[in-house]
Each structure stands twice: as structure tokens, then as C-alpha cells.
Enzyme design. Structure first.
Site: not given
Length: 594
Positions: A391-392, A395, A424, A488
Site C-alpha cells: 500500500h505505502e 503511494h 488511497e 480513507h
């Protein structure tokens, strides 16, 4: 287009007194995209730049603008997509990014642009000095202000002269990170105040968990002996150093894992992966570091790392390095993407970041992953699980491409707005895809996010029916209120559209997880499969999304991507359309004035 917040720009001009916009040539020489060698990429970039000026009515580019290539994507059929950031009379333009699309023969095909107007400030005279802007930024971000940079802020439907200031050691950011503050150069009003990190756990979620009294203590595997690598694996026969070596790690969450490392002497190894562009994990030593060079290298004498428990500082590093390399592998083998920025550069991470930090971050200022050890209260262990890393790092991919940003950030650091929600969502989509690609039986792949965190609801977010996430109040469908929904919570709109595209509506069991995905209008959607759905969303991100892309723009972007790949009359194209309609994103309800 709606107003995003931009954390960083490619060019900045420092000023120390009140200023007037300087003149600048329209076709200044600029560096080429880092993703391609200059010898092969200069012609496409020049062709795209020339096309942007030749088609100024469509692109919004004027003779006072300069375009700098940020990325060049080449399709299998030779079509080109050149992403530019813009300066106006030498000033960086926030929200001025655009993508120029060219045929295989470099003919202009169209443009995707963030600003829906020409970038021309109503005034060219700043009333504030740079020093005044710096003091204002330091005051609102409660930290140490750097040099003010004169910019044009084109993010809200107008073009305003402003100062951009990076503030470090901010008391308003978790673990004292940095923030980017934009101050109106005439009025002194703060136009944006944005953290430079993407946090996995938002301030609102942390507060919700504390009110519920939840104590997250994620289940980990038993401490394991990493084993003794053979002489062949460790490279015992190596005659020169540094050399590539194969070791093992005992992780917190996925048991014993293989690790490719760098051997620097006969009995000395560094946790750096030469096969993945020297991707490396270091130890922040409990400090709030935002400079990777200050992190301490992890070294070992026998190429066995960690002990499966937090008693070894290397254990969290094992999880981080494993997750990062698996994320890089996913992007490379699935899309041919060579690193986060697609420039054959390794990823960086630091574990043990700060003291009592219960979060994990992508830090755009550092260009690296940062992992806290947990705050000892709400989070008992480091957030180094696989889907958090996927996930990160996504980004980071978004930063390197569309640079999607929230429309506003409140005083507590919570972010709002559709472009931020889409950011997100993409991080969740590709974080889940990293799990499927890795297919580790000790971390079974699924469409759940954060399922290993130990939450009472058994996951943090999920893609099939996002509203099952009661912690963040995630939504299943689009409504006008999505424009100002916490990111989110708002991410559910596009995450749900993706799941419907991949798997379809209704009940389904995949692996050991049961799913039951509804639709807004009661329609039935038959999915086209995860592989095709993921490819369509990646192509849309890298070719057709910009910093202001909202959900209706994302619908258009994924339709363009599907048409490119499968044709406008294909089942895939029609299913993309159906999946967005199933979450109430349609041409008919596109907000006016966008």
C-alpha cells in the site's frame, strides 16, 4: 477540476524579498525523464512539448509556460504518453501538470490536464516578502521553515501568486515529520498545509480505535531459526567484493523467508539487494530521520537475519525488506516497471523510526518507507506487514506518476477529497495485488487490507463491500458528499469499482474468504478477472490520471485504458462502464463546473 494539494514540485525559485513574476523563454532546455536514457527519450519529449504548444487551445499552455518532462510511457504499439510539470514565467505551477498523448509517429492524439484553464495569475506583484511567508508557514505548521519559493497556485479554478515553504520538525505531524505550506503572496492566507508523508493509519482512525479501547497486537509466527545458508548460497567461493549473496531471514509475520543481500567481506553482509537496484533497509535507531543516509546499515556475519521476534532489531527489517522486494517484483513482472519511479533505482526503507510511533509511512521528502515500532499502547508491534508495505510503496508510484492529492487537510492532519481518496484506493488495490502476486501461504492473498493487524473487525478495509469497514466509515457508492469525504472513507468508491470489474457482483469465495459485493442499482456485474482489471487501473494511473483526477475522471481514464488495450467494443470496456455505474459514477451525475 477540483483543488488538490501538491506536496512537491520539480523546479523551485527561492526568493528573499517581495517579487514580481520574471520573464522566461517558452522552450527552455529541460532535463529528460529519468525513466529513459536521454539519447532515446529526447525526441519523444521534444515532440510532446512541441505538440503541447501547437495545440495550446486544448492543452492550456501559453508562451509564458515551460514544460519539464516527469515521465515517458511507451505502449507496445509505439504510442507515447509524456507527463509534464509546468512553470509559468519560471515559477512552478501547482496543479499545472498534464500528459500529452502521441501516436507511434509522434502525432498529437490528445491531452490529459489538471488545470482546466490557462495559468495566468491575476496579479504579478507579491505583497508579502519571502521572510513573512516563512514565518507564517512556521507558525501554522509549528516547525522550522525552509526558504520560501515563489509559485503559481492553479489548483482551485484560478491562478494565484503564492509562496511554497517546506517546514521540518513539525509539531502538527506525527513523529515530527515535514509539511509543505502554501501561502498567498498578496493576502498572507494559508492556501494549503499538507504533510509530506502518506500515513497508513490516519489521525481519525487512531482516535476511533482509542475511543473503542482496542489494543492491536498482531499475531506473529513462532520465532524460527533462520537456518545456516550453504556455502553456495552465501557466496563463500566469491573472490571479489562486493558480491551478491543469498541469505535467510526470520520475520515477524511470514516466517522464514529468502533474502538477497550484499556480501562485503568473507564474513560480512549488508541488507542490500543488488538484484533489485540495491534496495536497502536501514535502522533509524529510534530517531525521527527523514534522510536515508543517516540510517544505520544492517550488517551480519553469517547472512541469517532476525529471530522472528522483536527482541532482534533485524527482525522488523526482514519483514520490511521482504515486503519491499516483493512489491518491486510485482510491479516489474506485471507491468515492466523498474522501481518505484521506473528509473531502475532501488527502494529505501528505515525501520525503528522514532520512539513509540504506531504507524508506517511513505515519505515523499525522504523518498522512502518509514516504519515505527508501535506506540506500545494502541499498536504493540511494528507495522511491517506485507499489504501495508505494498500500500505505502504504491503511494510512491502515485507520487511518481499522477501525484494525486487531497483537496484539503484539517488541523488534525486528516485529509479529504476525491483525488486523495483515489490515491488511497489505488494504494489498497495494488497493495492487495502485491499479496496475490507474492502468494505466501503464511500471508494468504485476499481483497482485505490490514487483516493481520489484529483489529476486532478482522480487517482494516476491504474492496468487495467497503462499508463493512465501520472504523473509518468507508462508503460503497459515490454521492456528491464524496468531494469532501475523509480520504480513507472515500476510497471505497473506486476500490469497489475495481473489485466489481475484477470479480463481479454477488457472492464468491476466493481462497478462504467469502465475499458478497453489492451494486448501487441492483445490477449484476460479471468480472473480467483480476489480471485484466489490475492492468486497466495501472494503465489509467500512468497514462490518463493527473493531480486533480476525481472519481468521474477516473471512470474516463479507465475507459480510455480499456479501449487502448481491448477496444471500445470489447467486453472489458463495457464491464469497466458497468462497474463504475454499479458504484453510482456515471456521465449523468458528473458534477457541474468541474
Amino acid at each position: 477540476m477540483r483543488r488538490p494539494h501538491i506536496r512537491s514540485v520539480a523546479i523551485a525559485v527561492a526568493v528573499t524579498t517581495a517579487a514580481t513574476l520574471p520573464a522566461a523563454p517558452a522552450f527552455a532546455a529541460v532535463p529528460d525523464s529519468p525513466a529513459r536514457a536521454a539519447s532515446s527519450a529526447s525526441s519523444p519529449v521534444e515532440a510532446a512539448r512541441a505538440a503541447a504548444f501547437a495545440h495550446a487551445t486544448a492543452t492550456g499552455v501559453t508562451e509564458d509556460d515551460t514544460l519539464q518532462a516527469k515521465d515517458v510511457m511507451t505502449d507496445p504499439d509505439g504510442k507515447l504518453h509524456v507527463r509534464f510539470v509546468r512553470t509559468h514565467r519560471g515559477m512552478p505551477v501547482l496543479g499545472g501538470d498534464l500528459v500529452v498523448h502521441l501516436s507511434e509517429r509522434s502525432a498529437y492524439l490528445g491531452v490529459t490536464r489538471a488545470a482546466d484553464h490557462k495559468v495566468e495569475p491575476a496579479t504579478t506583484q507579491a505583497k508579502l516578502t519571502a521572510g513573512q511567508a516563512e514565518r507564517k508557514a512556521a507558525e501554522v505548521a509549528q516547525g522550522d521553515a525552509g526558504n520560501a519559493e515563489l509559485v503559481v497556485d492553479a489548483r482551485d479554478g484560478a491562478s494565484v501568486l503564492a509562496y511554497q515553504v517546506r517546514v521540518t520538525d513539525s509539531d502538527t505531524t506525527e513523529a515530527g515529520g515535514s509539511r509543505t505550506v502554501v501561502v498567498d503572496a498578496r493576502t498572507g492566507a494559508v492556501r494549503s498545509n499538507t504533510p509530506d508523508t502518506d500515513e497508513f493509519i490516519s489521525p481519525a482512525l487512531g482516535e476511533t480505535l482509542r475511543k473503542r479501547g482496542e489494543k492491536l497486537n498482531p499475531a506473529t509466527g513462532p520465532a524460527v531459526d533462520a537456518g545456516t545458508p550453504s556455502a553456495l548460497l552465501t557466496g563463500a567461493a566469491a573472490t571479489s567484493y562486493p558480491s551478491t549473496a543469498s541469505g535467510t531471514g526470520a520475520s515477524l509475520f511470514v516466517g522464514k523467508v529468502p533474502l538477497t543481500t550484499t556480501r562485503t567481506a568473507r564474513t560480512s553482509y549488508v541488507l542490500k539487494d543488488p538484484n533489485r537496484w540495491n534496495t536497502e533497509t536501514r535502522d533509524a535507531k529510534g530517531q525521527e530521520l527523514e534522510a536515508f543516509s543517516r540510517g544505520k546499515k544492517f550488517t551480519d556475519g553469517d547472512n541469517k537475519w532476525g529471530n522472528g521476534a522483536t527482541s532482534s532489531r533485524a527482525t522488523a527489517a526482514v519483514d520490511a525488506q521482504y515486503g519491499i522486494t516483493k512489491t518491486l517484483d510485482f510491479y516489474k513482472k506485471t507491468f515492466g516497471r523498474k522501481g518505484i519511479k521506473n528509473n531502475s533505482t532501488g527502494a529505501k526503507a528505515m525501520v525503528h523510526f522514532g520512539r513509540k510511533v504506531g504507524n508506517a509511512f511513505w515519505d515523499s521528502a525522504c523518498g522512502c518507507m518509514l516504519y515505527g515500532d508501535g506506540d506500545g499502547d494502541l499498536f504493540k508491534k511494528p507495522l511491517v506487514v506485507l499489504d501495508v508495505t505494498g500500500h505505502e510503496l504504491t503511494h510512491g508510484v502515485v507520487d511518481a506518476t499522477a501525484a494525486l492529492e487531497p483537496t484539503r487537510v484539517d488541523a488534525d492532519g486528516n485529509q479529504y477529497g476525491e483525488p486523495g481518496s483515489l490515491n488511497e484506493s489505488l494504494a489498497d488495490i495494488f497493495g492487495s495485488a502485491v499479496e496475490f502476486s507474492t502468494n505466501n501461504p503464511k500471508n494468504p492473498p485476499n481483497y482485505l487490507l490490514g487483516e493481520k493487524l489484529g483489529l476486532a473487525q478482522k480487517f482494516l478495509r476491504r474492496l468487495d463491500k467497503p462499508s463493512l469497514d465501520k472504523l473509518e466509515g468507508t462508503v460503497d457508492y459515490w454521492a456528491p458528499e464524496a468531494y469532501d469525504t475523509e480520504v480513507h472513507a472515500g476510497s471505497g468508491v473506486s476500490s469497489h469499482a475495481y473489485y466489481l470489474l475484477a470479480e463481479g457482483s454477488g457472492r464468491k469465495t476466493i481462497g478462504s474468504v467469502k465475499y458478497d459485493s453489492p451494486t448501487y442499482d441492483g445490477s449484476q456485474v460479471t468480472g473480467i478477472g483480476r489480471t485484466k482489471a489490475t492492468a486497466i487501473f495501472y494503465r489509467a494511473l500512468t497514462r490518463y490520471m493527473v493531480s486533480t483526477t476525481d472519481f468521474h475522471d477516473a471512470r474516463a481514464a479507465t475507459l480510455k485504458a480499456a479501449a487502448d488495450m481491448y477496444g471500445a467494443d470489447s467486453t472489458e470496456y463495457k464491464t469497466v462502464d458497468q462497474s463504475w455505474a454499479a458504484v453510482n459514477v456515471t456521465p449523468a451525475n458528473t458534477p457541474a463546473g468541474r
